[in-house]
Design a protein around this motif. Structure first.
Motif, PDB file in Angstrom:
ATOM      1  N   UNK A   1       0.955  -1.256  -0.054  1.00 31.04           N
ATOM      2  CA  UNK A   1       0.103   0.128  -0.120  1.00 31.04           C
ATOM      3  C   UNK A   1       0.879   1.261  -0.126  1.00 31.04           C
ATOM      4  N   UNK A   2       0.604   2.285  -0.984  1.00 33.53           N
ATOM      5  CA  UNK A   2       1.453   3.184  -1.024  1.00 33.53           C
ATOM      6  C   UNK A   2       0.968   4.521  -0.199  1.00 33.53           C
ATOM      7  N   UNK A   3       1.867   5.211   0.357  1.00 35.41           N
ATOM      8  CA  UNK A   3       1.172   6.386   1.196  1.00 35.41           C
ATOM      9  C   UNK A   3       0.932   7.633   0.422  1.00 35.41           C
ATOM     10  N   UNK A   4       0.488   8.444   0.941  1.00 36.59           N
ATOM     11  CA  UNK A   4      -0.013   9.858   0.019  1.00 36.59           C
ATOM     12  C   UNK A   4       1.374  10.536  -0.575  1.00 36.59           C
TER      13      UNK A   4
ATOM     14  N   UNK B   1       3.187   9.958  -8.616  1.00 33.21           N
ATOM     15  CA  UNK B   1       1.764  10.084  -9.295  1.00 33.21           C
ATOM     16  C   UNK B   1       0.954  11.230  -8.719  1.00 33.21           C
ATOM     17  N   UNK B   2       1.719  12.541  -8.716  1.00 28.25           N
ATOM     18  CA  UNK B   2       0.941  13.702  -7.972  1.00 28.25           C
ATOM     19  C   UNK B   2      -0.710  13.722  -8.399  1.00 28.25           C
TER      20      UNK B   2
ATOM     21  N   UNK C   1       0.349  19.057  -8.379  1.00 25.01           N
ATOM     22  CA  UNK C   1       0.867  19.314  -9.484  1.00 25.01           C
ATOM     23  C   UNK C   1       0.630  20.822  -9.706  1.00 25.01           C
ATOM     24  N   UNK C   2      -0.417  21.533  -9.690  1.00 19.96           N
ATOM     25  CA  UNK C   2      -0.778  22.914  -9.894  1.00 19.96           C
ATOM     26  C   UNK C   2      -0.010  23.654  -8.742  1.00 19.96           C
TER      27      UNK C   2
END
Length: 155
Positions: A1-4, A11-12, A17-18
């Motif tokens: 499981x990936x963290x935020x 993969x923002x 990204x903005x």
């Protein structure tokens, strides 16, 4: 499981990204402006100065264009007036309304900012290719406007 944190590193999401783009552009722009003698400006002032016209703009239009609340724009205009970048004048089309107009210093800043931003965009256009950069910018504008309309519908 990936963290935020991991996800936003590899993969923002659109907001991340903005934000990254905004902060990076602001850092370059305001550092370059400071080097040209406009060291009293802060990134928050961009909500007004980025939409300023030489003929002046109503504060309500600045709020709509920037997406900021009228009260925030009023505070920023007050600050920029004290710093000598803008003045309020009666709107010739409606004497009850005021136009926020750039002073000579404001006009100088606008020219300097335009030059800096043109160079920044040109650098990315050369790096990506002019067609790819134009497509990126068109898609980014489309997503931005679609998001603004979606938010406006909910208000």
């Amino acid at each position: 499981m990936t963290t935020r944190a991991q996800r936003n590193k590899t993969n923002p999401d659109l907001g991340v990204l903005a934000g990254r783009l905004l902060f990076a552009v602001q850092n370059e722009l305001f550092s370059a402006l400071a080097a040209k003698g406009f060291d009293d400006l802060q990134p928050r002032h961009g909500a007004v100065m980025a939409y300023m016209d030489p003929e002046g703009v109503r504060a309500t239009d600045l709020a709509r264009l920037s997406g900021q609340h009228k009260q925030v724009i009023g505070t920023l205009v007050d600050e920029l007036e004290r710093l000598g970048y803008v003045q309020r004048h009666p709107d010739p089309a409606d004497r009850r309304a005021k136009l926020v107009c750039p002073t000579d210093r404001g006009l100088e800043q606008m020219k300097a900012a335009d030059k800096i931003m043109n160079a920044l965009q040109d650098r990315h256009a050369r790096r990506l290719g002019r067609d790819a950069f134009a497509q990126f910018k068109a898609a980014f504008m489309d997503v931005t406007e679609h998001q603004r309309r979606a938010v406006a519908k909910k208000s």
